[in-house]
Design an enzyme around this catalytic site. Structure first.
Site, PDB file in Angstrom:
ATOM      1  N   ASP A  84     -47.984 -21.656  25.827  1.00  0.00           N
ATOM      2  CA  ASP A  84     -46.977 -22.920  25.640  1.00  0.00           C
ATOM      3  C   ASP A  84     -47.946 -24.102  25.368  1.00  0.00           C
ATOM      4  OD1 ASP A  84     -45.240 -24.484  25.404  1.00  0.00           O
ATOM      5  OD2 ASP A  84     -44.551 -24.603  27.530  1.00  0.00           O
ATOM      6  N   ASP A 120     -45.781 -27.451  17.497  1.00  0.00           N
ATOM      7  CA  ASP A 120     -45.113 -26.440  18.467  1.00  0.00           C
ATOM      8  C   ASP A 120     -45.433 -24.830  17.928  1.00  0.00           C
ATOM      9  OD1 ASP A 120     -43.869 -25.240  20.549  1.00  0.00           O
ATOM     10  OD2 ASP A 120     -41.836 -25.554  19.817  1.00  0.00           O
TER      11      ASP A 120
END
Ligand SMILES: *[C@@H]1O[C@H](CO)[C@@H](O)[C@H](O)[C@H]1NC(C)=O
Length: 438
Positions: A108, A317
């Protein structure tokens, strides 16, 4: 006299020797290696379902990214730990402890702690692999509350109930949480080109005894790669110099090749043609990598992004497929594509995509190049693979959506080598055939 010369010779030899040794020593100190980023839909991943069709996987990835972006848009001030949702598209295979226990964590780029489920579980979600039991590891140590790592950590606090040691709590925007001991442990990464794992003793980990939310049994926790001090990237910084990069191979085209996450010298993007832009630390979301995209251009049309001072205006992201653009930027891009693409329009078979075209299998078609202009003057080319996604044999759709926040998703990052330098605070982009990178 002879003795004297000998001595002089000898000492200068010594000096040279010491000098040379110093060089090789500092080189050896800087760790440089690559690890594979396992895509969740690749056959190596435990998330892989052989019965799923290719287009089901594409559709699920799109739906997951819409779901993720919905969470991003929550006012970050509402949530104490302003973290991305507890999901992601890539996994990291690593190990903790001595003897090592294999862990598969979700990568992440938007969160900051490396945690895995730990025995004894107060509340653990079901996990396919054995849950790490720190009592069986020789290198595990709990962290006293007075340790600098405990006092400095944003997610750390002193647990007075349980033997007075350091604890952590992570709450993700989707409501998932993980709680447990903040501890030191040896973490080992499986380097893709070295035979032995690369070990990092005394890494700060979250040993999660209480983990609830949308975690799934295939993975054992999260590997935060964000900007905070306890992310994997930040903790490796003394060894790697703060540089890392990845190059995402096209995930939904033909035979997928592995993607790699590279640290140290290998993670540096030094090619002259590479485009460098400032890495922005956003106070509202300190974990996340922001940059400034000044404009997109298609053909001769330049679409400006709204100005917002010194803050970054787009976050990078790796955990979502689609990209998001501010409403007016999205509308202009969509309008330009409607003008430029000479294919019949068709409805999207997937909810959430607005602009789709019908294609004939086996027949070539033309999609105009899009140029992304970053602060600092550099331009990155977005090819067909970055801007459109094939959702059916006969349908391609624009892989962008409009939103209140701009996000550079992973489809748009395919075949671009992206380097992060947290020492110089830059992000570097280079159009690259990622299948040739290791
Ligand atoms: C993780 O790495 C170990 C050691 O290299 C290997 O045996 C194992 O198959 C890997 N697991 C996955 C899911 O790639």
């Amino acid at each position: 006299m002879y003795m004297m010369t000998m001595l002089l010779r000898y000492s200068s030899f010594l000096i040279v020797f010491v000098f040379l040794q110093n060089i090789s020593f500092s080189k050896a100190l800087k760790s440089s290696f690559s690890v594979e980023m396992i895509h969740r839909d690749s056959p190596k991943s435990p998330f892989y379902r052989p019965t799923e069709t290719h287009f089901q996987r594409v559709e699920n990835a799109i739906l997951r990214s819409i779901h993720r972006a919905n969470y991003f848009k929550l006012d970050s001030n509402d949530v104490e730990s302003t973290i991305t949702p507890a999901s992601g598209e890539y996994l990291l295979n690593y190990s903790v402890g001595t003897p090592p226990v294999q862990i598969l964590g979700i990568i992440d780029t938007g969160s900051d702690i490396i945690w895995m489920q730990c025995q004894p579980c107060k509340e653990c979600y079901k996990q396919d692999r054995p849950i790490f039991d720190p009592s069986t590891s020789r290198t595990y140590s709990t962290m006293p509350c007075v340790a600098a790592d405990c006092l400095s950590g944003t997610h750390a606090f002193c647990n007075f109930n349980n033997g007075k040691h350091c604890a952590y709590e992570m709450s993700y925007i989707d409501g998932s949480t993980s709680e447990g001991d903040f501890s030191w442990e040896t973490l080992s990464l499986y380097s893709s080109f070295k035979d032995v794992p690369v070990a990092f003793p005394q890494t700060v980990i979250g040993c999660g005894h209480n983990n609830v939310g949308i975690f799934s049994k295939q993975s054992s926790g999260i590997v935060g790669l964000g900007m905070g001090p306890f992310s994997l990237a930040s903790q490796l910084k003394p060894k790697t110099g703060g540089t890392f990069s990845y190059c995402l191979t096209p995930m939904y085209q033909g035979d997928r090749k592995p993607s790699y996450l590279r640290f140290g010298d290998r993670g540096e993007v030094t090619v002259k043609e590479a485009v460098s832009t400032p890495l922005i630390r956003n106070i509202a979301r300190p974990s996340v990598y922001y940059v400034v995209m000044e404009a997109l251009s298609v053909g001769s049309k330049r679409i400006e992004f709204p100005r917002n001072g010194e803050n970054g205006n787009i976050l990078i992201d790796s955990g979502a497929a689609l990209s998001y653009l501010p409403d007016e930027v999205y509308s202009s891009l969509e309008g330009e594509m409607v003008n430029e693409v000479k294919l019949p329009r068709t409805d999207s078979p997937i909810k959430g995509l607005r602009l789709c075209f019908a294609i004939t299998p086996g027949e070539d078609y033309h999609i105009p190049l899009v140029y992304a202009h970053f602060k600092g003057g550099g331009t990155v080319t977005l090819y067909n693979v970055n801007t459109f996604v094939k959702v059916r044999e006969t349908t391609i759709c624009l892989a962008f959506r409009s939103g209140s926040e701009a996000i550079l998703g992973n489809l748009a990052q395919q075949d671009i080598l992206i380097g992060y330098d947290t020492q110089r605070n830059t992000v570097t982009f280079l159009n690259t055939d990622c299948t040739s990178e290791i």
